[in-house]
Design a protein around this motif. Structure first.
Motif, short mmCIF file in Angstrom:
data_model
loop_
_atom_site.label_atom_id
_atom_site.label_comp_id
_atom_site.label_asym_id
_atom_site.label_seq_id
_atom_site.Cartn_x
_atom_site.Cartn_y
_atom_site.Cartn_z
N TRP A 57 0.84 -1.20 0.00
CA TRP A 57 0.00 0.00 0.00
C TRP A 57 0.88 1.25 0.00
CZ3 TRP A 57 0.52 -3.44 3.97
CH2 TRP A 57 1.13 -2.99 5.14
N THR A 58 0.27 2.37 -0.35
CA THR A 58 0.97 3.65 -0.28
C THR A 58 0.63 4.27 1.07
OG1 THR A 58 0.70 3.85 -2.65
CG2 THR A 58 1.29 5.87 -1.46
N LEU A 59 1.64 4.77 1.75
CA LEU A 59 1.45 5.28 3.12
C LEU A 59 0.50 6.48 3.14
CD1 LEU A 59 5.09 5.15 4.49
CD2 LEU A 59 3.25 3.55 4.96
N SER A 60 -0.13 6.62 4.28
CA SER A 60 -0.99 7.80 4.49
C SER A 60 -0.12 9.06 4.47
CB SER A 60 -1.68 7.65 5.85
OG SER A 60 -2.20 8.89 6.25
N THR A 61 -0.68 10.14 3.95
CA THR A 61 0.11 11.38 3.90
C THR A 61 0.09 12.11 5.24
OG1 THR A 61 -1.86 12.44 3.02
CG2 THR A 61 -0.18 11.77 1.42
N ASP A 62 -0.75 11.62 6.18
CA ASP A 62 -0.81 12.24 7.50
C ASP A 62 0.43 11.86 8.31
OD1 ASP A 62 -1.40 13.08 10.05
OD2 ASP A 62 -3.53 12.58 9.91
N PRO A 63 1.25 12.84 8.73
CA PRO A 63 2.48 12.49 9.46
C PRO A 63 2.24 12.09 10.91
CG PRO A 63 2.29 14.86 9.23
CD PRO A 63 1.11 14.30 8.53
N ASN A 64 1.01 12.30 11.41
CA ASN A 64 0.76 12.06 12.85
C ASN A 64 0.06 10.74 13.14
OD1 ASN A 64 1.85 14.60 13.57
ND2 ASN A 64 -0.06 15.55 12.84
N ILE A 65 -0.08 9.91 12.17
CA ILE A 65 -0.82 8.67 12.44
C ILE A 65 0.00 7.74 13.35
CG2 ILE A 65 -2.14 8.71 10.27
CD1 ILE A 65 -0.31 6.30 9.47
N ALA A 66 -0.72 6.97 14.17
CA ALA A 66 -0.05 6.07 15.13
C ALA A 66 0.31 4.73 14.50
CB ALA A 66 -0.96 5.84 16.32
N GLY A 67 -0.37 4.39 13.41
CA GLY A 67 -0.08 3.12 12.76
C GLY A 67 -1.22 2.70 11.86
N TYR A 68 -1.18 1.42 11.48
CA TYR A 68 -2.22 0.89 10.60
C TYR A 68 -2.82 -0.36 11.20
CZ TYR A 68 0.01 3.85 7.08
OH TYR A 68 0.52 4.91 6.40
N LYS A 69 -4.07 -0.61 10.82
CA LYS A 69 -4.71 -1.89 11.18
C LYS A 69 -5.05 -2.59 9.87
CE LYS A 69 -7.52 0.33 14.20
NZ LYS A 69 -8.69 0.56 15.05
N LEU A 70 -4.67 -3.84 9.81
CA LEU A 70 -4.88 -4.59 8.56
C LEU A 70 -6.04 -5.58 8.76
CD1 LEU A 70 -3.86 -5.34 5.68
CD2 LEU A 70 -2.35 -6.99 6.77
N PHE A 71 -6.96 -5.57 7.81
CA PHE A 71 -8.11 -6.48 7.87
C PHE A 71 -8.12 -7.39 6.63
CE2 PHE A 71 -9.15 -2.79 10.38
CZ PHE A 71 -9.73 -3.32 11.51
N ARG A 72 -8.56 -8.60 6.85
CA ARG A 72 -8.66 -9.55 5.74
C ARG A 72 -10.10 -10.05 5.65
NH1 ARG A 72 -5.22 -14.69 6.67
NH2 ARG A 72 -6.87 -15.09 8.17
N THR A 73 -10.60 -10.16 4.44
CA THR A 73 -11.95 -10.68 4.26
C THR A 73 -11.92 -11.88 3.33
OG1 THR A 73 -12.74 -8.42 4.41
CG2 THR A 73 -14.32 -10.05 3.64
N GLN A 74 -12.36 -13.00 3.87
CA GLN A 74 -12.51 -14.18 3.01
C GLN A 74 -13.88 -14.07 2.34
OE1 GLN A 74 -11.64 -17.89 5.00
NE2 GLN A 74 -12.89 -19.01 3.51
#
Lengths: 373, 208
Positions: free
Chosen positions: A37-54
């Motif tokens: 993925w391309t990173l968020s342009t927001d410099p203050n984000i704490a991180g990412y959460k990844l979800f998977r859908t079967q």
């Protein structure tokens, strides 16, 4: 109403990650999907959460990721099942966690591969090298004379066996401390056969202590066969080829003991050695034996060069069997090896030039195709 | 037949292992695991032969009173006592075997290893006698590297550690890589010769 509007403004300030793509991880045994993925342009984000859908099921949370991660390897998927992925950027504002999700990725399924394309360069190299060797083996089979340079350590084998015969003392042959799956051990076993033929002819005692039980059984058969092949099965003594222990230093102590007690006139240390190399070679030097060593361990070579009379360096160990037997087919493979080296050195020079020029001339980035750029 | 079957097995398994290297598919990995398991099994059976050889060798020495036969008694007693303690008391923590391992085997092993330091000194003395041109170069290079690696080296000259590093990373690495190239090609060539049955030394000779 005001709080709602402020919150709405804050949420709109998080830009979600974009361009989420997922694909079947290449060159693997399946059960794996790679997500980019391309990173968020927001410099203050704490991180990412990844979800998977079967397909046909609810999304499931996979992992928390740091704000700098751009890739994730999902190795808990089933083959042939379609999945999609979504990534949510989140940040903490006061007591609240705000997040913004990306678009759902493309549908992807995982499957195992039948060819590792990353090893294509190895395959090409092996095919070229095999062709060269087979060509020179055929060349030798046609009876063409092949030049092989002198190897002092191997020329000394006759002298070493002769010396032991004259002195009436035994020859000690240590076929390394590794297992039979080590190519150096196989090379040592091949040389053992040639040395055993000479000791059989001169009726000189040949002692072969072993560390590996399989090497011991192979060594015993090789020596027995060598004695039979020169018509001296009567001189063969099975008890002279024996197993000591698989403990490294216990083996070194036992071989040192043999050298001190039996005082062999000649010591051969051929094969794979570790820290015991100097213990063996120095003890042998102190007993006054002629010592011929050879190993493919570049860390032990200096010790052998220091303490032994002759040392087979690296590939000379592999060449020894061909050199001693003068078998045309085996000699042919040695010449093939030399041409292989010419090819490799040429490629190294060419690749170096291309790498230097590729910064200026982008078309020369062709090296990247072979995983060397 | 005595040679044909091993040669055919060698050819088959050799080609299989080459092909397996390029196939990441689970079928290929499973087959590779089976081969590894078989290797472990064969090793265990070979160990029985090894212990048999050890016992035969030392009992013969004791029976014929060959030089150093007393040591053979110690070896035989050691093998029997260790085996019995291991079989009766197990190999877990606090067992007799662990006591032997911790209090006899490890110290004796460490003693043998520590002898290496003295042998290094005597080997270095022999290597550094500047009798030939090569030995002189070796002596100078070793002197610079050793000085460059200790604090006194940088006290003598700030350039000395750099020079030592250069010797290690440039000429030393170049020589090592040259040897490694040769080794890689040599091992491939040897493997090919064995797979194709051209090199039969491991079968006890008898080439084509």
């Amino acid at each position: 109403m005001h709080i709602f509007l402020i919150t709405l403004m804050l949420v709109s300030q998080i830009s979600p990650p974009s361009c989420v793509t997922s694909y079947d991880t290449p060159n693997d045994a399946g059960n794996s999907i790679t997500i980019h993925w391309t990173l968020s342009t927001d410099p203050n984000i704490a991180g990412y959460k990844l979800f998977r859908t079967q397909q046909g099921q609810e999304p499931e949370f996979l992992s928390f990721l740091s704000p700098f991660e751009k890739q994730y390897l999902d190795e808990n998927v089933k083959n042939k099942i379609p999945y999609t992925y979504q990534i949510t950027a989140f940040k903490v504002v006061g007591n609240d966690t705000l997040d913004a999700g990306s678009a759902v990725s493309n549908i992807v399924t995982s499957s195992p591969q039948w060819f590792n394309t990353k090893r294509l360069n190895v395959l090409i190299g092996i095919v070229i090298f095999f062709t060269l060797i087979l060509y020179f083996i055929m060349h030798a089979r046609r009876g063409k004379k092949l030049f092989i340079r002198r190897i002092a350590g191997l020329d000394a084998v006759d002298e070493a066996v002769g010396r032991a015969t004259e002195m009436g003392k035994p020859i000690l042959y240590v076929p390394g401390l590794s297992s039979v799956s080590d190519i150096a051990t196989i090379a040592a076993i091949n040389i053992l056969g040639e040395v055993a033929k000479k000791t059989a002819q001169y009726e000189t005692t040949l002692l072969v202590p072993n560390r590996d039980p399989i090497v011991y059984t192979v060594a015993r058969e090789v020596v027995k066969e060598a004695y039979t092949s020169v018509g001296r099965p009567d001189v063969y003594k099975a008890d002279n080829i024996f197993f000591i222990t698989d403990s490294q230093f216990a083996y070194a102590a036992a071989v040192d003991g043999i050298m001190v007690r039996e005082k062999p006139a000649t010591n051969f240390f051929l094969g794979m050695f570790w820290a015991e190399s100097l213990i063996l070679a120095e003890t042998g030097a102190n007993t006054g034996a002629i010592q011929i060593a050879g190993t493919d361990s570049i860390f032990q070579l200096p010790f052998f060069i220091t303490a032994c009379d002759y040392t087979l360096i690296g590939e000379e160990l592999y060449a020894a069997s061909a050199y001693l037997s003068r078998e045309p087919l085996l000699l042919g493979s040695l010449v093939g090896q030399d041409y292989g080296k010419i090819v490799i050195v040429s490629i190294v020079i060419l690749a170096t030039i291309l790498m230097m020029l590729s910064a200026k001339i982008p078309v020369l980035n062709i090296l990247k195709l072979f995983n060397i750029g | 037949m005595q040679r044909t079957i091993p040669l055919a097995l060698c050819l088959g398994f050799g080609i299989f292992m080459i092909i397996q290297f390029f196939i990441p598919h689970p079928v290929s990995n499973a087959a590779y695991d089976i081969v590894l398991k078989w290797i472990r099994l064969i090793t265990i059976f070979a160990l029985v032969l090894g212990v048999g050889s050890l016992s035969m060798h030392h009992t013969t020495k004791i029976r014929r009173k060959i030089t150093g036969w007393q040591y053979s008694i110690v070896t035989i007693i050691g093998v029997i006592v260790t085996a019995v303690i291991g079989l009766v008391g197990g190999v877990g923590r606090g067992s007799g075997l662990q006591v032997i391992f911790q209090n006899i085997f490890i110290p004796v092993n460490a003693t043998m290893f520590s002898i290496l330091a003295f042998y290094m000194a005597s080997a270095a003395y022999r290597a550094f006698r500047a009798r030939t041109k090569e030995a002189t170069i070796l002596l100078i290079a070793a002197f610079i590297v050793m000085l460059g690696m200790v604090p006194i080296g940088s006290a003598i000259s700030k350039r000395l550690p750099e020079l030592a590093e250069w010797i290690l990373t440039v000429p030393n690495t170049a020589a090592k890589r040259g040897i490694i190239f040769g080794l890689a090609l040599g091992s491939i060539a040897t493997s090919l010769k064995i797979i194709l049955g051209i090199e039969r030394g491991w079968l006890g000779g008898g080439r084509q």
